[in-house]
Write a protein that holds these residues in place. Structure first.
Motif, PDB file in Angstrom:
ATOM      1  N   UNK A  74       0.814  -1.228   0.000  1.00  0.00           N
ATOM      2  CA  UNK A  74       0.000   0.000   0.000  1.00  0.00           C
ATOM      3  C   UNK A  74       0.839   1.266   0.000  1.00  0.00           C
ATOM      4  N   UNK A  75       2.134   1.138  -0.320  1.00  0.00           N
ATOM      5  CA  UNK A  75       2.996   2.323  -0.287  1.00  0.00           C
ATOM      6  C   UNK A  75       2.466   3.429  -1.193  1.00  0.00           C
ATOM      7  N   UNK A  76       1.929   3.039  -2.366  1.00  0.00           N
ATOM      8  CA  UNK A  76       1.480   4.049  -3.327  1.00  0.00           C
ATOM      9  C   UNK A  76       0.239   4.783  -2.839  1.00  0.00           C
ATOM     10  N   UNK A  77      -0.577   4.085  -2.057  1.00  0.00           N
ATOM     11  CA  UNK A  77      -1.838   4.701  -1.616  1.00  0.00           C
ATOM     12  C   UNK A  77      -1.712   5.408  -0.271  1.00  0.00           C
ATOM     13  N   UNK A  78      -0.603   5.182   0.410  1.00  0.00           N
ATOM     14  CA  UNK A  78      -0.425   5.832   1.714  1.00  0.00           C
ATOM     15  C   UNK A  78      -0.041   7.289   1.533  1.00  0.00           C
ATOM     16  N   UNK A  79      -0.610   8.111   2.353  1.00  0.00           N
ATOM     17  CA  UNK A  79      -0.242   9.527   2.337  1.00  0.00           C
ATOM     18  C   UNK A  79       1.131   9.684   2.987  1.00  0.00           C
ATOM     19  N   UNK A  80       1.796  10.800   2.747  1.00  0.00           N
ATOM     20  CA  UNK A  80       3.086  11.030   3.425  1.00  0.00           C
ATOM     21  C   UNK A  80       2.963  10.866   4.944  1.00  0.00           C
ATOM     22  N   UNK A  81       1.846  11.326   5.486  1.00  0.00           N
ATOM     23  CA  UNK A  81       1.643  11.196   6.924  1.00  0.00           C
ATOM     24  C   UNK A  81       1.517   9.724   7.323  1.00  0.00           C
ATOM     25  N   UNK A  82       0.804   8.928   6.481  1.00  0.00           N
ATOM     26  CA  UNK A  82       0.651   7.500   6.758  1.00  0.00           C
ATOM     27  C   UNK A  82       1.966   6.765   6.690  1.00  0.00           C
ATOM     28  N   UNK A  83       2.796   7.082   5.694  1.00  0.00           N
ATOM     29  CA  UNK A  83       4.105   6.440   5.584  1.00  0.00           C
ATOM     30  C   UNK A  83       4.978   6.784   6.787  1.00  0.00           C
ATOM     31  N   UNK A  84       4.862   8.033   7.260  1.00  0.00           N
ATOM     32  CA  UNK A  84       5.624   8.448   8.448  1.00  0.00           C
ATOM     33  C   UNK A  84       5.203   7.638   9.668  1.00  0.00           C
ATOM     34  N   UNK A  85       3.895   7.399   9.792  1.00  0.00           N
ATOM     35  CA  UNK A  85       3.397   6.597  10.920  1.00  0.00           C
ATOM     36  C   UNK A  85       3.959   5.167  10.879  1.00  0.00           C
ATOM     37  N   UNK A  86       3.935   4.585   9.675  1.00  0.00           N
ATOM     38  CA  UNK A  86       4.424   3.207   9.529  1.00  0.00           C
ATOM     39  C   UNK A  86       5.916   3.133   9.850  1.00  0.00           C
ATOM     40  N   UNK A  87       6.696   4.098   9.361  1.00  0.00           N
ATOM     41  CA  UNK A  87       8.135   4.103   9.623  1.00  0.00           C
ATOM     42  C   UNK A  87       8.409   4.231  11.121  1.00  0.00           C
ATOM     43  N   UNK A  88       7.626   5.077  11.798  1.00  0.00           N
ATOM     44  CA  UNK A  88       7.811   5.219  13.246  1.00  0.00           C
ATOM     45  C   UNK A  88       7.449   3.919  13.975  1.00  0.00           C
ATOM     46  N   UNK A  89       6.386   3.292  13.504  1.00  0.00           N
ATOM     47  CA  UNK A  89       5.976   2.025  14.112  1.00  0.00           C
ATOM     48  C   UNK A  89       7.069   0.966  13.944  1.00  0.00           C
ATOM     49  N   UNK A  90       7.658   0.875  12.741  1.00  0.00           N
ATOM     50  CA  UNK A  90       8.713  -0.101  12.500  1.00  0.00           C
ATOM     51  C   UNK A  90       9.970   0.215  13.310  1.00  0.00           C
ATOM     52  N   UNK A  91      10.274   1.498  13.432  1.00  0.00           N
ATOM     53  CA  UNK A  91      11.424   1.891  14.241  1.00  0.00           C
ATOM     54  C   UNK A  91      11.240   1.520  15.709  1.00  0.00           C
ATOM     55  N   UNK A  92      10.006   1.753  16.218  1.00  0.00           N
ATOM     56  CA  UNK A  92       9.724   1.410  17.611  1.00  0.00           C
ATOM     57  C   UNK A  92       9.782  -0.094  17.820  1.00  0.00           C
ATOM     58  N   UNK A  93       9.282  -0.860  16.850  1.00  0.00           N
ATOM     59  CA  UNK A  93       9.316  -2.318  16.960  1.00  0.00           C
ATOM     60  C   UNK A  93      10.758  -2.825  16.950  1.00  0.00           C
ATOM     61  N   UNK A  94      11.605  -2.232  16.112  1.00  0.00           N
ATOM     62  CA  UNK A  94      13.016  -2.640  16.057  1.00  0.00           C
ATOM     63  C   UNK A  94      13.715  -2.331  17.380  1.00  0.00           C
ATOM     64  N   UNK A  95      13.409  -1.164  17.971  1.00  0.00           N
ATOM     65  CA  UNK A  95      14.008  -0.823  19.268  1.00  0.00           C
ATOM     66  C   UNK A  95      13.542  -1.782  20.352  1.00  0.00           C
ATOM     67  N   UNK A  96      12.261  -2.155  20.309  1.00  0.00           N
ATOM     68  CA  UNK A  96      11.747  -3.094  21.297  1.00  0.00           C
ATOM     69  C   UNK A  96      12.425  -4.463  21.149  1.00  0.00           C
ATOM     70  N   UNK A  97      12.692  -4.895  19.938  1.00  0.00           N
ATOM     71  CA  UNK A  97      13.371  -6.177  19.744  1.00  0.00           C
ATOM     72  C   UNK A  97      14.779  -6.122  20.330  1.00  0.00           C
ATOM     73  N   UNK A  98      15.501  -5.027  20.086  1.00  0.00           N
ATOM     74  CA  UNK A  98      16.845  -4.894  20.654  1.00  0.00           C
ATOM     75  C   UNK A  98      16.779  -4.885  22.181  1.00  0.00           C
ATOM     76  N   UNK A  99      15.762  -4.201  22.721  1.00  0.00           N
ATOM     77  CA  UNK A  99      15.611  -4.133  24.174  1.00  0.00           C
ATOM     78  C   UNK A  99      15.343  -5.519  24.759  1.00  0.00           C
ATOM     79  N   UNK A 100      14.471  -6.277  24.127  1.00  0.00           N
ATOM     80  CA  UNK A 100      14.161  -7.635  24.606  1.00  0.00           C
ATOM     81  C   UNK A 100      15.396  -8.519  24.526  1.00  0.00           C
ATOM     82  N   UNK A 101      16.135  -8.418  23.414  1.00  0.00           N
ATOM     83  CA  UNK A 101      17.344  -9.217  23.269  1.00  0.00           C
ATOM     84  C   UNK A 101      18.365  -8.870  24.350  1.00  0.00           C
ATOM     85  N   UNK A 102      18.530  -7.577  24.651  1.00  0.00           N
ATOM     86  CA  UNK A 102      19.489  -7.167  25.677  1.00  0.00           C
ATOM     87  C   UNK A 102      19.038  -7.607  27.070  1.00  0.00           C
TER      88      UNK A 102
END
Length: 418
Positions: free
Chosen positions: A221-249
């Motif tokens: 859905x990248x083509x249909x997402x608004x710039x604001x929507x893509x920003x939300x998804x990127x933030x969500x993925x960044x937060x999920x990646x940080x949580x994975x590192x935190x759990x691993x540590x």
């Protein structure tokens, strides 16, 4: 004959009553005194006799002082139970009186007869090893008789006469309170291990789904997402990646004790070279120069030593100064008397205020924002937990803008065997 040219002989002064009375006064007052001058005259034999008596009284006084303030008093009043045995394990000395058991009852008996049958073979094996190798050994045992203690630390050492081992000593120290604290800590560790299980299964599964569906959303859905929507998804993925590192540590932190391996002979130089190979890409990106000094062979958990060095070198690479090539050194010295090694990991990075020198080793403690430097704030806490598990300690010194040095003190040989 020349009699008139010879000088007359000097007469020896007579021993006086006053001198005799002064010596007797000092003797009766137990005061320090020098031997009486022995002169001539009828009182001279009395002076000789008084000097002899004075020497005997002084020797008796010295022995009495040693008995009151000497080693025998220390041994008799020690809270430790002390045995001295010959090579046949017959008790030749014991300083402790147990209820219904006097020292005389123990003299000449075999030491093993006083231990619980379930631990006799273990104790025998340790003592035979001490007699053979000449090395000291320590181990924990429960009491075999009712002494009021629940656990003892037993320390065994050889007795030597010149080059020959003629027996051994056993010193039992009450470690009941320490053992209770240890058991409570082990219970806490088991609870932490249970948390680690939850983190590794129940938390990671939904986290994987968040990451998976986030990636699918971007692809489909990248083509249909608004710039604001893509920003939300990127933030969500960044937060999920940080949580994975935190759990691993967190998993790594919890497993320092629960998943520990037995101590073996570890060549720290070999471990350091392997760590630098693993970090080769990060070292190249940082344009860093890493030098290795003398590193010893010590008793340790090899996996945890690797983790310790990797965290410390990785920390130095992370907190480097912008535009300044990183310079990192690993070196150290052995203290022969204490048989400890002090490792120094030093860098020329950004440094920090020394008032934070203790805080940086706490879990989740960060001195900089997440936007400046990546990480979960657990790396140095893991280092401290590893070092303390090995009977060592870690500290840091630093100057802002000039760099930091982490100093790790570790025993070359572990007192407690696993």
């Amino acid at each position: 004959m020349g009699g008139e040219d010879e000088a007359p002989e000097t007469a020896t002064p007579e021993t006086t009553v006053a001198e005799l009375l002064e010596l007797i006064r000092r003797m009766t007052a137990w005061q320090p005194h020098a031997p009486l001058r022995v002169g001539s005259g009828p009182l001279a034999p009395l002076a000789v006799a008084l000097n002899d008596l004075s020497a005997r009284l002084e020797a008796r006084r010295t022995k009495k002082t040693e008995d009151v303030f000497g080693i025998q008093t220390l041994i008799a009043q020690s809270p430790n139970i002390m045995f001295a045995c010959d090579v046949e394990a017959r008790i030749r000395f014991i300083n402790y009186t147990l209820p219904l058991h006097t020292p005389e009852m123990a003299m000449g008996t075999v030491l093993y007869s006083w231990f619980d049958p379930n631990i006799v073979e273990r104790v025998r094996g340790i003592i035979e090893k001490v007699l053979t190798s000449g090395e000291r050994h320590a181990f924990e045992i429960p009491p075999s008789l009712h002494t009021g203690a629940e656990w003892y630390m037993a320390r065994v050492a050889p007795i030597r006469r010149e080059q020959e081992t003629v027996g051994f000593t056993v010193i039992l120290t009450d470690i009941t309170d320490l053992k209770r604290s240890q058991l409570n800590l082990e219970r806490s560790n088991r609870e932490l291990e249970s948390f680690a299980y939850v983190a590794s299964h129940d938390l990671q599964e939904p986290l994987r789904k968040i990451q998976t569906f986030g990636e699918r959303l971007v692809k489909t859905s990248a083509a249909t997402l608004s710039p604001e929507g893509r920003d939300y998804v990127e933030r969500m993925q960044g937060a999920a990646a940080r949580m994975r590192r935190l759990i691993d540590d967190l998993l790594t932190f919890s497993r320092v004790s629960s998943k520990a391996r037995p101590y073996t002979q570890v060549d720290l130089a070999v471990v350091a070279r392997e760590v630098l190979t693993d970090l080769e890409s990060a070292i190249e990106r940082a344009g860093a120069t890493v030098t290795l000094g003398e590193l010893p062979v010590l008793e340790a958990d090899a996996t945890q030593m690797r983790q310790l060095l990797q965290n410390l070198v990785g920390n130095a690479l992370k907190f480097r100064r912008e535009g300044v090539p990183a310079v990192i050194s690993l070196r150290g010295t052995v203290e022969p008397r204490s048989q400890r090694y002090e490792l120094v990991v030093e860098d020329n990075g950004i440094g920090f205020e020394e008032k934070f020198a203790e805080r940086i080793f706490d879990v989740f403690q960060r001195l900089h924002g997440r936007g400046q430097y990546e990480g979960t704030g657990i790396g140095l806490a893991i280092c401290r937990k590893i070092v303390e598990r090995h009977g060592g300690h870690i500290r840091a010194r630093s100057t802002p803008g000039e760099g930091s040095a982490f100093l790790v003190s570790l025993p070359l040989k572990q007192l407690m065997r696993q």
